[in-house]
Design a protein around this motif. Structure first.
Motif, PDB file in Angstrom:
ATOM      1  N   ILE A 103      -2.823 -30.682  79.693  1.00 39.61           N
ATOM      2  CA  ILE A 103      -2.043 -30.615  80.939  1.00 39.61           C
ATOM      3  C   ILE A 103      -1.568 -29.171  81.075  1.00 39.61           C
ATOM      4  CG2 ILE A 103      -0.023 -31.457  82.184  1.00 39.61           C
ATOM      5  CD1 ILE A 103      -0.191 -34.070  80.598  1.00 39.61           C
ATOM      6  N   ARG A 154       0.505 -25.919  82.300  1.00 39.04           N
ATOM      7  CA  ARG A 154      -0.056 -24.868  81.500  1.00 39.04           C
ATOM      8  C   ARG A 154       0.010 -25.103  80.002  1.00 39.04           C
ATOM      9  NH1 ARG A 154       3.987 -19.936  81.949  1.00 39.04           N
ATOM     10  NH2 ARG A 154       5.420 -21.675  81.909  1.00 39.04           N
ATOM     11  N   LEU A 163      -0.200 -29.803  86.358  1.00 42.32           N
ATOM     12  CA  LEU A 163       1.028 -30.455  86.809  1.00 42.32           C
ATOM     13  C   LEU A 163       2.186 -29.515  86.531  1.00 42.32           C
ATOM     14  CD1 LEU A 163       0.757 -34.036  85.209  1.00 42.32           C
ATOM     15  CD2 LEU A 163       0.532 -33.496  87.635  1.00 42.32           C
ATOM     16  N   PRO A 212       2.355 -30.150  74.821  1.00 42.16           N
ATOM     17  CA  PRO A 212       3.325 -30.039  73.714  1.00 42.16           C
ATOM     18  C   PRO A 212       4.550 -30.941  73.875  1.00 42.16           C
ATOM     19  CG  PRO A 212       2.712 -27.851  74.505  1.00 42.16           C
ATOM     20  CD  PRO A 212       2.086 -28.853  75.442  1.00 42.16           C
ATOM     21  N   ALA A 227       8.849 -35.270  77.639  1.00 38.13           N
ATOM     22  CA  ALA A 227      10.298 -35.243  77.903  1.00 38.13           C
ATOM     23  C   ALA A 227      10.696 -36.494  78.694  1.00 38.13           C
ATOM     24  CB  ALA A 227      10.659 -33.945  78.606  1.00 38.13           C
ATOM     25  N   THR A 228      10.741 -36.404  80.041  1.00 39.65           N
ATOM     26  CA  THR A 228      10.998 -37.627  80.818  1.00 39.65           C
ATOM     27  C   THR A 228       9.780 -38.548  80.769  1.00 39.65           C
ATOM     28  OG1 THR A 228      10.070 -36.757  82.881  1.00 39.65           O
ATOM     29  CG2 THR A 228      12.420 -36.322  82.487  1.00 39.65           C
ATOM     30  N   GLY A 229       8.626 -37.972  80.438  1.00 43.51           N
ATOM     31  CA  GLY A 229       7.385 -38.759  80.412  1.00 43.51           C
ATOM     32  C   GLY A 229       6.652 -38.731  81.746  1.00 43.51           C
ATOM     33  N   GLY A 230       7.277 -38.118  82.771  1.00 38.63           N
ATOM     34  CA  GLY A 230       6.673 -38.122  84.107  1.00 38.63           C
ATOM     35  C   GLY A 230       5.304 -37.453  84.126  1.00 38.63           C
ATOM     36  N   GLY A 271       5.855 -23.947  77.755  1.00 35.63           N
ATOM     37  CA  GLY A 271       4.974 -23.045  78.511  1.00 35.63           C
ATOM     38  C   GLY A 271       5.478 -21.609  78.471  1.00 35.63           C
TER      39      GLY A 271
HETATM   40  C1  PRP Z   1       6.399 -29.033  80.677  1.00 35.27           C
HETATM   41  C2  PRP Z   1       5.573 -29.619  79.564  1.00 35.27           C
HETATM   42  C3  PRP Z   1       5.128 -30.931  80.152  1.00 35.27           C
HETATM   43  C4  PRP Z   1       6.334 -31.333  80.968  1.00 35.27           C
HETATM   44  C5  PRP Z   1       7.099 -32.362  80.182  1.00 35.27           C
HETATM   45  O1  PRP Z   1       5.578 -28.479  81.634  1.00 35.27           O
HETATM   46  O2  PRP Z   1       4.511 -28.804  79.171  1.00 35.27           O
HETATM   47  O3  PRP Z   1       3.983 -30.828  80.970  1.00 35.27           O
HETATM   48  O4  PRP Z   1       7.117 -30.156  81.165  1.00 35.27           O
HETATM   49  O5  PRP Z   1       8.163 -32.833  80.921  1.00 35.27           O
HETATM   50  P1  PRP Z   1       8.234 -34.344  81.461  1.00 35.27           P
HETATM   51  O6  PRP Z   1       7.874 -35.227  80.315  1.00 35.27           O
HETATM   52  O7  PRP Z   1       9.670 -34.472  81.875  1.00 35.27           O
HETATM   53  O8  PRP Z   1       7.293 -34.468  82.606  1.00 35.27           O
HETATM   54  P2  PRP Z   1       6.126 -27.711  82.927  1.00 35.27           P
HETATM   55  O9  PRP Z   1       6.231 -28.654  84.067  1.00 35.27           O
HETATM   56  O10 PRP Z   1       7.356 -26.941  82.571  1.00 35.27           O
HETATM   57  O11 PRP Z   1       4.935 -26.757  83.283  1.00 35.27           O
HETATM   58  P3  PRP Z   1       4.214 -25.592  82.458  1.00 35.27           P
HETATM   59  O12 PRP Z   1       3.416 -26.244  81.371  1.00 35.27           O
HETATM   60  O13 PRP Z   1       3.379 -24.943  83.498  1.00 35.27           O
HETATM   61  O14 PRP Z   1       5.272 -24.669  81.907  1.00 35.27           O
END
Ligand code: PRP
Ligand code: URA
Length: 207
Positions: free
Chosen positions: A76, A78, A101, A130, A133-136, A200
């Motif tokens: 996913i 970046r 995303l 990596p 977090a919320t899992g969204g 990221g």
């Molecule tokens: C971060 C991380 C996940 C997401 C996790 O990406 O790499 O993709 O947040 O959070 P969630 O479980 O609450 O959805 P981010 O959206 O910051 O984008 P990036 O990888 O481009 O920095």
């Protein structure tokens, strides 16, 4: 499904360095790759094998190779890109797809900006990011894979929050989650506590 927490000492040692805010971009990036390799070893433990006959310098022998060889990796963007090379170290022939995303800073809802997936309807697909977090983001990425007919899906992350694990269990109970750590909680900004910060930004040296 209960997440599989990989507690190998080498992995836990590397994760501690990763969490330290003093760790700089190059070391952080290298460690994300190394931890991804170690996690990949666990996440592929049950891949099916088939018997083949080969000739060693000494004699004919029946040995085992991976059956089917239909494996795909989907980082996913970046931050998931930071894990890709570490996975390809063990799975050099894997197909690779990408899902872009980003998480809205206020609502924490994921927004899609890119999707290019391999045709891997009969194979195993491992989604990597990596942070859970919320899992969204993970749940949305896996829904995108399922909408394109992919079935045998696994999710791999470095650090998970209980909130994200619950979302995965509710929305994708068929998808096993592999992680190096299950942390305490999310803070009011949706960051994992104690976590490692913004994955990221730390991988790519941005703010
Ligand atoms: C971060 C991380 C996940 C997401 C996790 O990406 O790499 O993709 O947040 O959070 P969630 O479980 O609450 O959805 P981010 O959206 O910051 O984008 P990036 O990888 O481009 O920095
Ligand atoms: N995304 C990150 O990069 N870190 C967190 O702690 C939560 C979401």
């Amino acid at each position: 499904m209960t997440p599989m927490i990989v507690e190998h000492p080498l992995l836990q040692h590397k994760l501690s360095i990763l969490r330290n805010k003093q760790t700089g971009t190059k070391e952080f990036r290298d460690l994300v790759g190394e931890i991804a390799t170690l996690l990949c070893y666990e996440a592929t433990r049950d891949l099916p094998l088939e018997e083949v006959e080969i000739e060693t310098p000494i004699t004919m022998a029946k040995t085992k190779v991976l059956a089917g060889r239909k494996l795909a990796l989907v980082p996913i963007l970046r931050a998931g890109m930071g894990m890709l090379d570490g996975m390809l170290t063990l799975l050099p022939a894997a197909k690779v797809g990408f899902i872009g995303l980003y998480r809205d800073e206020v609502t924490h809802e994921p927004h899609e900006y890119y999707c290019k997936l391999p045709d891997n309807k009969d194979g195993v697909t491992i989604v990597v990011d990596p942070m859970l977090a919320t899992g969204g983001s993970a749940a949305a990425a896996i829904s995108m894979l399922k909408a394109r007919g992919l079935k045998n899906i696994r999710f791999m992350c470095l650090v998970a929050a209980p909130e994200g694990v619950k979302v995965m269990n509710d929305e994708h109970p068929d998808v096993p989650v592999y992680t190096a750590a299950l942390d305490e909680k999310l803070n009011e900004h949706g960051y994992i506590v104690p976590g490692l910060g913004d994955a990221g930004d730390r991988i790519f040296g941005t703010h």
